[in-house]
Design a protein around this motif. Structure first.
Motif, PDB file in Angstrom:
ATOM      1  N   VAL A  39      43.445  67.125 104.304  1.00  0.00           N
ATOM      2  CA  VAL A  39      42.912  67.003 103.506  1.00  0.00           C
ATOM      3  C   VAL A  39      43.583  68.327 102.235  1.00  0.00           C
ATOM      4  N   LEU A  41      42.837  69.984  99.187  1.00  0.00           N
ATOM      5  CA  LEU A  41      41.431  70.380  97.499  1.00  0.00           C
ATOM      6  C   LEU A  41      41.952  70.423  96.100  1.00  0.00           C
ATOM      7  N   LEU A 113      41.636  65.075  97.936  1.00  0.00           N
ATOM      8  CA  LEU A 113      40.302  65.454  97.437  1.00  0.00           C
ATOM      9  C   LEU A 113      40.256  66.244  96.309  1.00  0.00           C
ATOM     10  N   VAL A 137      39.736  60.972  97.765  1.00  0.00           N
ATOM     11  CA  VAL A 137      38.087  61.167  97.370  1.00  0.00           C
ATOM     12  C   VAL A 137      37.753  61.977  97.039  1.00  0.00           C
ATOM     13  N   THR A 138      37.024  60.972  95.145  1.00  0.00           N
ATOM     14  CA  THR A 138      36.966  61.865  94.052  1.00  0.00           C
ATOM     15  C   THR A 138      35.432  62.521  94.491  1.00  0.00           C
ATOM     16  N   ILE A 260      31.864  62.260 104.048  1.00  0.00           N
ATOM     17  CA  ILE A 260      33.496  61.561 103.302  1.00  0.00           C
ATOM     18  C   ILE A 260      34.094  61.872 104.750  1.00  0.00           C
TER      19      ILE A 260
END
Length: 268
Positions: A39, A41, A113, A137-138, A260
């Motif tokens: 993931v 960020l 994300l 992912v927002t 998540i």
């Protein structure tokens, strides 16, 4: 006899990535599942790796995935930006600092994300590189320029008239703090930014999306996540947190991480 549970030590490691305009600071939290997609960020307009605080560690522990965060040029520990922030900075990130990080770390596939403007960047990453971006992912992402967003920024601008507030920002950005602040305020309040939106890119997203937003977000009404989810279509899952403002991952971290982790359980 009971004992108080102790937090596990933070296993993260830092490194630098070369970029044509300087160096990028990157930090990684290795996950227990080496086969799971990492993931990445993407921070907000005033953000930095350090400002994610314990969220990356908690997310890695909950999902078993490696979590990666980096400072964009001009932010945190990365090199200063070469000039003013461009008005297309949200779409440009897919081919900018993110591309340098992805190549340096050898990320063939990933989950993006993003928080706030980082959410818009995640959407652009998914649209630009559908073969590599497996999910997005927002959190508290803006989808268009709203009067509420600008009102929130003007309120923050007044607070930053206090030198102590700028000094607090400098703890994370050093002598780049004023550039960071001006980049945020000047961009969003510029008349040239009036027509910015995600409308033209949302239908290009081909991967699953988790769209999260606080109902009381001071920088954007719930129309933002609703527009994002509707624009992406059937692959989007919408979550609105009652009573939560612009920082869901700080205000209700357990719920955010649980949501998540549940979403990513189906992503490989």
């Amino acid at each position: 006899m009971s004992s108080t549970p102790q937090m596990l030590p933070d296993p993260s490691a830092s490194r630098w990535v070369d970029h044509p305009a300087g160096r990028l600071f990157v930090r990684q939290w290795p996950g227990q599942d080496a086969a799971a997609l990492p993931v990445v960020l993407l921070h907000d307009s005033l953000g930095a790796v350090a400002l994610w605080r314990d969220f990356p560690h908690a997310l890695s522990a909950a999902t078993g995935r490696t979590v990666i965060a980096y400072d964009r040029l001009g932010y945190g520990q990365s090199s200063p930006a070469p000039g003013p922030q461009a008005l297309d900075f949200i779409s440009a990130e897919a081919h900018g600092a993110f591309a340098a990080v992805r190549q340096a770390l050898g990320l063939d596939r990933f989950v993006a994300l993003g928080h706030s403007v980082g959410g818009g960047m995640a959407i652009h990453l998914a649209a630009a590189d559908p073969q590599r971006c497996a999910a997005i992912v927002t959190m508290a992402a803006q989808a268009f320029v709203e009067a509420r967003t600008r009102a929130g920024i003007r309120e923050a601008q007044a607070l930053f008239d206090d030198p102590q507030q700028v000094a607090r920002l400098a703890r994370y950005h050093g002598d780049k703090a004023r550039w960071v602040l001006d980049a945020w305020i000047d961009t969003w309040l510029s008349p040239a930014f009036d027509d910015w939106s995600l409308d033209g890119v949302l239908d290009q997203v081909r991967c699953p999306a988790l769209v999260m937003h606080g109902e009381e977000d001071e920088y954007g009404s719930v129309e933002h996540p609703r527009r994002i989810a509707a624009g992406i279509g059937a692959e989007a899952r919408l979550v609105i947190y009652p009573g939560v403002r612009h920082m869901p991952h700080r205000e209700c971290p357990e719920a955010v991480i649980e949501d998540i982790a549940g979403f990513l359980a189906g992503v490989d």
